[in-house]
Design a protein around this motif. Structure first.
Motif: not given
Length: 270
Positions: A132, A135-142, A145
């Motif tokens: 996780i 992953m190159n996602y937003s901080t909130n999504l990480l 997860l």
């Protein structure tokens, strides 16, 4: 064996055991601590070794695989403690030194398997957290997860702890105990959360507090008191659940054992 009922409920029993049998609880805690030393030494070694400080999937695998491999030894210690404290809860009387060994002989193999499974879950948790984090996602999504990964781990941990307390009392397959553990975990979720937070507080501190001194203080407190305290708390709580769900019909001989029995309820047992 003394079956004279003493308490009106498990909560009153818990308070009285802490008050009158604190030395036994502390001794159990110290004995469990000795069995956790291989795991703690491995964690301590990897924390102080520069090689393992690099954030890399190989390091995650090696560190947590080492924890998984040593967890069965911790399970042996808890098998002794759960057996000793079960005897206290059932008002059977106990000698910590001898009964701790008896508990290992009777339940050590099952507990070793259970704690190996817990170690495997912990390994998978940290593999998930590592994946996780890259992953190159937003901080909130990480964050969401990661929280879901921890949530799944704790639900599985709760299940395995209920498996432990069933193993101490009943004779059945590990698969059946795990299935029951899932039912207990989700069937009493609102009550379980508070009990588990109290029981697992040192582990929660170790896992989420980023200050090393506080982490090691939590470990020391666990070794000299909290391992025994948490084991007693969960033994009391599990028997409260088992009395309501299993013992009242299937095992009336241990229904509310160690407590003042309600005659009206007892008369309804078939």
């Amino acid at each position: 064996m003394n079956n004279t009922p003493l308490y009106k409920d498990r909560f009153e029993q818990f308070k009285d055991i802490i008050k009158t049998h604190l030395s036994e609880v502390i001794l159990c805690s110290i004995y469990v601590f000795l069995f956790t030393l291989p795991t703690l030494l491995w964690v301590f070694f990897t924390a102080l070794t520069t090689f393992f400080s690099e954030r890399h999937i190989l390091n995650v695998l090696v560190i947590n695989a080492g924890i998984m491999i040593t967890m069965p030894l911790m399970g042996l210690g808890f098998s002794g403690a759960f057996y000793v404290l079960k005897r206290l809860v059932f008002n059977d009387g106990t000698n910590v030194n001898s009964d701790f060994i008896v508990g290992i002989r009777k339940n050590g193999k099952s507990f070793a398997k259970i704690f190996f499974i817990i170690g495997a879950f912990y390994l998978l948790l940290h593999i998930s957290l590592f994946n996780i984090s890259i992953m190159n996602y937003s901080t909130n999504l990480l964050t969401i997860l990661s929280a879901l990964s921890y949530l799944l781990f704790f639900f599985l941990l709760f299940t395995m702890l209920f498996t432990c307390t069933q193993t101490i009392l009943y004779s059945d397959t590990l698969k059946k105990f795990i299935r029951n553990g899932l039912l207990f975990t989700f069937g009493y979720l609102n009550k379980n959360i508070g009990v588990f937070i109290i029981m697992l507080l040192p582990f929660i501190i170790y896992e989420f507090v980023p200050i090393n001194n506080i982490k090691w203080m939590a470990i020391l407190i666990s070794g000299f008191f909290y391992f025994g305290f948490g084991t007693l708390l969960f033994t009391i709580y599990s028997n409260h659940i088992f009395d309501k769900t299993i013992n009242i019909k299937q095992f009336p001989q241990i229904y509310r054992k160690g407590l003042i029995k309600n005659e009206n309820i007892s008369n309804n047992i078939k």
